[in-house]
Motif scaffolding. Structure first.
Motif, PDB file in Angstrom:
ATOM      1  N   SER A 159       0.813  -1.213   0.000  1.00 23.90           N
ATOM      2  CA  SER A 159       0.000   0.000   0.000  1.00 23.90           C
ATOM      3  C   SER A 159       0.848   1.265   0.000  1.00 23.90           C
ATOM      4  N   ASN A 160       2.139   1.117   0.186  1.00 26.70           N
ATOM      5  CA  ASN A 160       3.061   2.252   0.124  1.00 26.70           C
ATOM      6  C   ASN A 160       3.225   2.787  -1.294  1.00 26.70           C
ATOM      7  N   ILE A 161       2.935   1.952  -2.285  1.00 25.51           N
ATOM      8  CA  ILE A 161       3.228   2.349  -3.673  1.00 25.51           C
ATOM      9  C   ILE A 161       2.225   3.402  -4.150  1.00 25.51           C
TER      10      ILE A 161
ATOM     11  N   ARG B 196      -4.507   4.423   4.589  1.00 25.26           N
ATOM     12  CA  ARG B 196      -4.082   3.894   5.898  1.00 25.26           C
ATOM     13  C   ARG B 196      -2.556   3.945   6.018  1.00 25.26           C
ATOM     14  N   TRP B 197      -1.877   3.693   4.920  1.00 20.98           N
ATOM     15  CA  TRP B 197      -0.407   3.759   4.934  1.00 20.98           C
ATOM     16  C   TRP B 197       0.047   5.203   5.231  1.00 20.98           C
ATOM     17  N   LEU B 198      -0.627   6.169   4.578  1.00 19.66           N
ATOM     18  CA  LEU B 198      -0.273   7.578   4.809  1.00 19.66           C
ATOM     19  C   LEU B 198      -0.471   7.952   6.274  1.00 19.66           C
TER      20      LEU B 198
ATOM     21  N   ARG C 254      14.234  11.428   5.145  1.00 19.15           N
ATOM     22  CA  ARG C 254      14.992  10.975   3.981  1.00 19.15           C
ATOM     23  C   ARG C 254      14.764   9.478   3.821  1.00 19.15           C
ATOM     24  N   GLU C 255      14.926   9.004   2.581  1.00 19.26           N
ATOM     25  CA  GLU C 255      14.802   7.562   2.344  1.00 19.26           C
ATOM     26  C   GLU C 255      15.831   6.843   3.218  1.00 19.26           C
ATOM     27  N   HIS C 256      15.451   5.702   3.743  1.00 18.69           N
ATOM     28  CA  HIS C 256      16.247   4.872   4.671  1.00 18.69           C
ATOM     29  C   HIS C 256      16.095   5.343   6.123  1.00 18.69           C
TER      30      HIS C 256
ATOM     31  N   GLU D 186      13.329   6.821   9.393  1.00 14.80           N
ATOM     32  CA  GLU D 186      12.252   6.257  10.211  1.00 14.80           C
ATOM     33  C   GLU D 186      11.016   5.876   9.377  1.00 14.80           C
ATOM     34  N   ARG D 187      10.695   6.725   8.385  1.00 16.21           N
ATOM     35  CA  ARG D 187       9.510   6.427   7.565  1.00 16.21           C
ATOM     36  C   ARG D 187       9.620   5.043   6.916  1.00 16.21           C
ATOM     37  N   CYS D 188      10.806   4.711   6.473  1.00 15.33           N
ATOM     38  CA  CYS D 188      10.985   3.417   5.793  1.00 15.33           C
ATOM     39  C   CYS D 188      10.815   2.259   6.777  1.00 15.33           C
ATOM     40  N   LEU D 189      11.229   2.453   8.031  1.00 15.78           N
ATOM     41  CA  LEU D 189      11.046   1.384   9.027  1.00 15.78           C
ATOM     42  C   LEU D 189       9.563   1.173   9.306  1.00 15.78           C
ATOM     43  N   ILE D 190       8.819   2.287   9.373  1.00 17.24           N
ATOM     44  CA  ILE D 190       7.368   2.189   9.581  1.00 17.24           C
ATOM     45  C   ILE D 190       6.730   1.481   8.377  1.00 17.24           C
ATOM     46  N   CYS D 191       7.224   1.832   7.216  1.00 15.34           N
ATOM     47  CA  CYS D 191       6.717   1.236   5.968  1.00 15.34           C
ATOM     48  C   CYS D 191       6.969  -0.272   5.934  1.00 15.34           C
ATOM     49  N   PHE D 192       8.169  -0.692   6.312  1.00 11.12           N
ATOM     50  CA  PHE D 192       8.472  -2.133   6.359  1.00 11.12           C
ATOM     51  C   PHE D 192       7.500  -2.821   7.323  1.00 11.12           C
ATOM     52  N   ARG D 193       7.321  -2.199   8.485  1.00 11.77           N
ATOM     53  CA  ARG D 193       6.447  -2.809   9.500  1.00 11.77           C
ATOM     54  C   ARG D 193       5.005  -2.913   8.995  1.00 11.77           C
TER      55      ARG D 193
ATOM     56  N   PHE E  47      19.633  -1.381  -1.375  1.00 15.76           N
ATOM     57  CA  PHE E  47      19.364  -0.126  -0.666  1.00 15.76           C
ATOM     58  C   PHE E  47      18.565  -0.331   0.617  1.00 15.76           C
ATOM     59  N   LYS E  48      18.173  -1.575   0.877  1.00 13.94           N
ATOM     60  CA  LYS E  48      17.374  -1.830   2.087  1.00 13.94           C
ATOM     61  C   LYS E  48      18.161  -2.733   3.029  1.00 13.94           C
ATOM     62  N   PRO E  49      18.425  -2.233   4.238  1.00 13.02           N
ATOM     63  CA  PRO E  49      19.238  -3.010   5.179  1.00 13.02           C
ATOM     64  C   PRO E  49      18.502  -4.239   5.718  1.00 13.02           C
TER      65      PRO E  49
ATOM     66  N   TYR F 273      12.100   4.451  -8.714  1.00  8.04           N
ATOM     67  CA  TYR F 273      11.927   5.027  -7.381  1.00  8.04           C
ATOM     68  C   TYR F 273      11.368   3.950  -6.467  1.00  8.04           C
ATOM     69  N   CYS F 274      11.573   4.135  -5.164  1.00 13.54           N
ATOM     70  CA  CYS F 274      11.249   3.067  -4.226  1.00 13.54           C
ATOM     71  C   CYS F 274       9.764   2.706  -4.269  1.00 13.54           C
ATOM     72  N   GLY F 275       8.888   3.725  -4.120  1.00  9.90           N
ATOM     73  CA  GLY F 275       7.471   3.356  -4.166  1.00  9.90           C
ATOM     74  C   GLY F 275       6.508   4.458  -3.764  1.00  9.90           C
ATOM     75  N   CYS F 276       6.764   5.132  -2.647  1.00 13.05           N
ATOM     76  CA  CYS F 276       5.794   6.121  -2.172  1.00 13.05           C
ATOM     77  C   CYS F 276       5.984   7.464  -2.891  1.00 13.05           C
ATOM     78  N   GLU F 277       5.015   8.360  -2.659  1.00 13.11           N
ATOM     79  CA  GLU F 277       5.084   9.676  -3.302  1.00 13.11           C
ATOM     80  C   GLU F 277       6.291  10.485  -2.816  1.00 13.11           C
ATOM     81  N   PHE F 278       6.770  10.172  -1.594  1.00 13.87           N
ATOM     82  CA  PHE F 278       7.893  10.929  -1.062  1.00 13.87           C
ATOM     83  C   PHE F 278       9.199  10.502  -1.742  1.00 13.87           C
ATOM     84  N   SER F 279       9.295   9.222  -2.038  1.00 12.45           N
ATOM     85  CA  SER F 279      10.480   8.753  -2.767  1.00 12.45           C
ATOM     86  C   SER F 279      10.423   9.231  -4.225  1.00 12.45           C
ATOM     87  N   LEU F 280       9.216   9.346  -4.737  1.00 12.44           N
ATOM     88  CA  LEU F 280       9.052   9.864  -6.102  1.00 12.44           C
ATOM     89  C   LEU F 280       9.475  11.341  -6.139  1.00 12.44           C
TER      90      LEU F 280
HETATM   91  S1  SF4 Z   1      10.955   5.311   0.419  1.00 12.66           S
HETATM   92 FE1  SF4 Z   1      10.293   3.182   0.041  1.00 12.66          FE
HETATM   93  S2  SF4 Z   1      10.606   2.065   1.962  1.00 12.66           S
HETATM   94 FE2  SF4 Z   1      10.701   4.259   2.388  1.00 12.66          FE
HETATM   95  S3  SF4 Z   1       8.609   4.817   2.982  1.00 12.66           S
HETATM   96 FE3  SF4 Z   1       8.748   5.192   0.808  1.00 12.66          FE
HETATM   97  S4  SF4 Z   1       8.061   3.294  -0.182  1.00 12.66           S
HETATM   98 FE4  SF4 Z   1       8.497   2.813   1.964  1.00 12.66          FE
END
Ligand code: SF4
Length: 176
Positions: free
Chosen positions: A36-38, A71-73, A83-85, A87-94, A121-123, A165-172
């Motif tokens: 749902s992050n995409i 819900r993801w937002l 920034r990518e990598h 806290e937001r990404c940890l929440i996204c993984f969870r 790029f993902k630890p 790009y990773c997936g979400c609008e912020f990474s875009l």
């Molecule tokens: S940059 Fe990628 S891993 Fe990080 S929140 Fe966005 S979609 Fe999720």
């Protein structure tokens, strides 16, 4: 028949080498597209359709989760500027792993894992720490055994769409 494992899949390219490895290790993967992050939804469907190509070639089932982006937002609220990598990404993984754990429970599949660890790029360690909070999570590091390079090679062979790009609008936004 191997042991069933529910595999959270982020996209077709990452599925290629992950599926190959799981099959070679005797698993019977059931694929779960829960991302749902995409953003936007067209991108979500494009990644799903590319996964279907990989799944069909391997004779595997794909379960499609709903695109629950609002819900993801809500989950990442306050972290839009991270920034990518971060806290937001940890929440996204969870977010995605929790849904996968729930689906595994619902389906009666004892083990689950994720293709997120393919990405350079993902630890993997951070993904494992989160996954370990849920029963049945298997720490499989798909970037090991040359998994990342193999995913690039197999995706090219199959002519798969590889997002930039990773997936979400912020990474875009950050990519732009
Ligand atoms: S940059 Fe990628 S891993 Fe990080 S929140 Fe966005 S979609 Fe999720």
């Amino acid at each position: 028949m191997g042991k069933r494992i529910l595999v959270h899949v982020c996209c077709g390219p990452c599925a290629t080498s992950s599926i190959e490895r799981l099959l070679s290790e005797g698993y019977e993967p059931v694929l779960f597209f829960s991302d749902s992050n995409i953003f936007p939804e067209e991108e979500f469907m494009k990644r799903y359709e590319n996964l279907l190509i990989v799944a069909r070639l391997n004779g595997l089932e794909v379960i499609l989760d709903e695109w629950d982006h609002s819900r993801w937002l809500e989950a990442v609220k306050g972290h839009e500027e991270d920034r990518e990598h971060g806290e937001r990404c940890l929440i996204c993984f969870r977010f995605n792993l929790a849904r996968t754990a729930e689906k595994a429970r619902e389906l009666g599949i004892d083990e689950f894992t994720t293709t997120l660890t393919v990405s350079r790029f993902k630890p993997s360690a951070a993904i494992f720490r989160i996954g370990d909070d849920y029963p049945g999570f298997q720490e499989i590091d798909f970037k090991k055994k040359d998994g990342f390079n193999r995913s690039v090679m197999l995706s090219k062979e199959l002519g798969l769409y590889r997002q930039d790009y990773c997936g979400c609008e912020f990474s875009l936004r950050d990519r732009r």
